[in-house]
Write a protein that holds these residues in place. Structure first.
Motif, short mmCIF file in Angstrom:
data_model
loop_
_atom_site.label_atom_id
_atom_site.label_comp_id
_atom_site.label_asym_id
_atom_site.label_seq_id
_atom_site.Cartn_x
_atom_site.Cartn_y
_atom_site.Cartn_z
N LEU A 155 -7.57 14.05 -4.48
CA LEU A 155 -6.14 13.86 -4.28
C LEU A 155 -5.83 13.61 -2.81
CD1 LEU A 155 -3.37 13.78 -5.59
CD2 LEU A 155 -3.21 16.25 -5.23
N SER A 156 -6.46 14.38 -1.94
CA SER A 156 -6.27 14.18 -0.50
C SER A 156 -6.75 12.79 -0.08
CB SER A 156 -7.03 15.24 0.31
OG SER A 156 -6.59 16.51 -0.01
N TYR A 157 -7.88 12.39 -0.64
CA TYR A 157 -8.41 11.07 -0.33
C TYR A 157 -7.42 9.97 -0.73
CZ TYR A 157 -11.16 6.82 -0.80
OH TYR A 157 -11.60 5.55 -0.73
N TRP A 158 -6.90 10.05 -1.94
CA TRP A 158 -5.95 9.03 -2.41
C TRP A 158 -4.67 9.04 -1.59
CZ3 TRP A 158 -7.51 5.05 -4.84
CH2 TRP A 158 -8.58 5.11 -5.71
N PHE A 159 -4.21 10.23 -1.23
CA PHE A 159 -3.02 10.32 -0.38
C PHE A 159 -3.29 9.68 0.98
CE2 PHE A 159 -0.51 12.55 2.85
CZ PHE A 159 0.76 12.20 2.42
N GLY A 160 -4.42 10.00 1.58
CA GLY A 160 -4.78 9.40 2.87
C GLY A 160 -4.92 7.90 2.79
N LEU A 161 -5.56 7.44 1.72
CA LEU A 161 -5.72 6.00 1.52
C LEU A 161 -4.37 5.31 1.36
CD1 LEU A 161 -7.73 3.68 1.11
CD2 LEU A 161 -7.67 4.18 -1.33
N ALA A 162 -3.49 5.92 0.57
CA ALA A 162 -2.15 5.35 0.38
C ALA A 162 -1.39 5.31 1.71
CB ALA A 162 -1.37 6.16 -0.66
N LEU A 163 -1.54 6.34 2.52
CA LEU A 163 -0.88 6.39 3.82
C LEU A 163 -1.41 5.27 4.73
CD1 LEU A 163 1.15 8.03 5.50
CD2 LEU A 163 -0.80 9.35 6.34
N VAL A 164 -2.71 5.10 4.79
CA VAL A 164 -3.30 4.06 5.64
C VAL A 164 -2.87 2.68 5.16
CG1 VAL A 164 -5.50 2.96 6.26
CG2 VAL A 164 -5.26 5.44 6.41
N TYR B 225 3.16 -2.02 6.34
CA TYR B 225 4.37 -2.01 7.17
C TYR B 225 4.16 -2.87 8.42
CZ TYR B 225 7.71 -0.46 10.65
OH TYR B 225 8.65 -0.44 11.63
N ARG B 226 3.01 -2.72 9.08
CA ARG B 226 2.73 -3.51 10.28
C ARG B 226 2.66 -5.00 9.96
NH1 ARG B 226 -1.89 0.21 13.21
NH2 ARG B 226 -0.44 1.78 14.02
N GLU B 227 2.03 -5.35 8.86
CA GLU B 227 1.94 -6.75 8.47
C GLU B 227 3.32 -7.33 8.18
OE1 GLU B 227 -0.81 -6.86 5.21
OE2 GLU B 227 -2.56 -6.56 6.51
N LEU B 228 4.17 -6.56 7.48
CA LEU B 228 5.53 -7.03 7.20
C LEU B 228 6.33 -7.21 8.48
CD1 LEU B 228 6.50 -5.01 4.01
CD2 LEU B 228 6.22 -7.47 4.21
N ARG B 229 6.19 -6.26 9.41
CA ARG B 229 6.91 -6.34 10.68
C ARG B 229 6.45 -7.58 11.45
NH1 ARG B 229 5.01 -2.15 14.57
NH2 ARG B 229 3.43 -3.73 14.71
N ASP B 230 5.14 -7.80 11.51
CA ASP B 230 4.61 -8.98 12.20
C ASP B 230 5.07 -10.26 11.53
OD1 ASP B 230 3.36 -7.24 13.92
OD2 ASP B 230 1.36 -7.49 13.04
#
Length: 183
Positions: free
Chosen positions: A49-58, A64-69
């Motif tokens: 669960l922690s892994y999936w949460f971390g992956l989703a966060l990354v 977000y960065r790609e959309l901003r760019d």
């Protein structure tokens, strides 16, 4: 990561304390295989669960960065497109104005050589000021009024009494010589 976190932690603990005998007993004991299976399962349930949460966060941060760019690039492209359209419009208008003015000079040469000479001088001044400003996005008010003054003088020569222009500016602008009307 989720599958191997706990077994790796057990191995690193044994390594850091140099207690390999406890790890060896755990593996070779009667419950060893069961204990290892339970360790793997608990690792999966605890850390997956922690892994999936971390992956989703990354992935979320990257998206977000790609959309901003992409928005910045879109904005830049929109500005460039607008600038290009403006340049194309200027290129269409400039020859039209130039040819009309040259026709007016041609007609005036036979009627009033002094006015034709003045019209050519104003056209030359206007073209020089236009070329000097180049592709700059911003100009000073004084530069714009100088361009306007040359343009209006050319148009007044072409249209005579049919054209009346009044240019006004606040005294604080420091351009007192442009205030007033022409003709």
């Amino acid at each position: 990561f989720g599958c191997s976190a706990r077994p790796v932690l057990v191995f690193l603990t044994a390594y850091s304390r140099d207690e390999w005998s406890l790890l060896h007993e755990l593996i070779n004991s009667e419950l060893g295989r069961y204990a290892w299976a339970m360790m793997w399962l608990s690792s999966i349930s605890d850390f997956l669960l922690s892994y999936w949460f971390g992956l989703a966060l990354v992935v979320g941060v990257q998206t977000y960065r790609e959309l901003r760019d992409e928005k910045q690039r879109t904005s830049w492209l929109r500005d460039e497109w607008t600038h290009s359209r403006l340049q194309a419009l200027r290129m269409q208008l400039n020859p039209h104005f130039l040819f009309n003015t040259l026709h007016a000079v041609s007609a005036l040469i036979w009627e009033d050589q002094a006015r034709a000479d003045r019209l050519l001088a104003r056209l030359s001044d206007l073209l020089r000021l236009t070329l000097r400003s180049g592709n700059r996005v911003e100009t000073t008010l004084e530069e714009e009024l100088a361009l306007l003054d040359r343009y209006v003088e050319i148009q007044e020569t072409r249209y005579g009494d049919r054209l009346r222009v009044r240019i006004e500016a606040e005294p604080a602008a420091g351009i007192h010589h442009f205030v007033g009307s022409r003709r």
